[in-house]
Design a protein around this motif. Structure first.
Motif, PDB file in Angstrom:
ATOM      1  N   ILE A  40       0.966  -1.008   0.059  1.00 24.81           N
ATOM      2  CA  ILE A  40       0.040   0.256   0.181  1.00 24.81           C
ATOM      3  C   ILE A  40       0.678   1.736   0.106  1.00 24.81           C
ATOM      4  N   PRO A  41       1.978   1.405   0.899  1.00 27.25           N
ATOM      5  CA  PRO A  41       2.766   2.462   1.018  1.00 27.25           C
ATOM      6  C   PRO A  41       3.313   2.952  -0.599  1.00 27.25           C
ATOM      7  N   PRO A  42       3.437   2.274  -1.295  1.00 26.52           N
ATOM      8  CA  PRO A  42       4.695   2.248  -2.431  1.00 26.52           C
ATOM      9  C   PRO A  42       3.359   3.106  -3.603  1.00 26.52           C
ATOM     10  N   ALA A  43       2.231   1.733  -3.812  1.00 28.58           N
ATOM     11  CA  ALA A  43       0.884   2.399  -3.767  1.00 28.58           C
ATOM     12  C   ALA A  43       0.384   4.290  -4.024  1.00 28.58           C
ATOM     13  N   MET A  44       0.366   4.263  -3.040  1.00 35.10           N
ATOM     14  CA  MET A  44       0.027   5.780  -2.388  1.00 35.10           C
ATOM     15  C   MET A  44       0.909   6.909  -2.800  1.00 35.10           C
TER      16      MET A  44
ATOM     17  N   LYS B  49       1.956  11.113  -7.381  1.00 32.83           N
ATOM     18  CA  LYS B  49       3.040  11.559  -8.378  1.00 32.83           C
ATOM     19  C   LYS B  49       2.157  11.309  -8.992  1.00 32.83           C
ATOM     20  N   TYR B  50       0.901  10.449  -9.449  1.00 32.84           N
ATOM     21  CA  TYR B  50       0.100  10.298 -10.662  1.00 32.84           C
ATOM     22  C   TYR B  50      -0.714  11.815 -10.962  1.00 32.84           C
ATOM     23  N   PHE B  51      -0.797  12.125  -9.556  1.00 33.81           N
ATOM     24  CA  PHE B  51      -2.543  12.875  -9.852  1.00 33.81           C
ATOM     25  C   PHE B  51      -1.918  14.529  -9.227  1.00 33.81           C
ATOM     26  N   GLY B  52      -0.487  14.439  -9.090  1.00 27.25           N
ATOM     27  CA  GLY B  52       0.790  15.793  -8.689  1.00 27.25           C
ATOM     28  C   GLY B  52      -0.054  16.439  -6.852  1.00 27.25           C
ATOM     29  N   VAL B  53      -0.121  15.603  -6.584  1.00 30.45           N
ATOM     30  CA  VAL B  53      -0.258  15.703  -5.219  1.00 30.45           C
ATOM     31  C   VAL B  53       1.411  15.619  -4.739  1.00 30.45           C
TER      32      VAL B  53
END
Length: 113
Positions: free
Chosen positions: A48-52, A57-61
């Motif tokens: 879960i942590p790497p996926a989050m 990064k994908y959504f620019g947060v």
């Protein structure tokens, strides 16, 4: 005609999502015995942590995720102690009910004096 199809499509979507969730839970071992549940929890903690971070990064947060606290917890031991506590209390229930009933009757007798 389109107004009749929309509720059916909504229901089909909800049933599909719920069925998929149950399938994933069963496939990952969450619905199995306690050892399978412990293994699924260990795998989830690793994934879960790497996926989050990737999603952020994908959504620019740009935010720092809190670190997962290290808790020494064994679901197997917790399950066993919970089962033992429940069975112990169920076996004492008739005795306790009689005891509490006697105390309640005595309290009522004392009030009427």
């Amino acid at each position: 005609m389109a107004t009749r199809i929309w509720p059916v499509m909504k229901l089909a979507t909800k049933v599909t999502i719920a069925g998929g969730a149950v399938y994933v839970a069963y496939d990952s071992g969450l619905l199995g015995n306690s050892e399978q549940g412990s293994e699924a929890l260990r795998k989830a903690k690793a994934v879960i942590p790497p996926a989050m971070e990737e999603w952020m990064k994908y959504f620019g947060v740009e935010a720092q995720l809190p670190t997962i606290p290290k808790i020494e917890f064994s679901p197997v031991d917790a399950w066993n102690s919970g089962v033992q506590w429940t069975i112990s209390n169920l076996s004492e229930a008739p005795t306790k009910a009689t005891e509490y009933t006697s105390q309640g009757l005595q309290y009522l007798k004392d009030l009427t004096k």
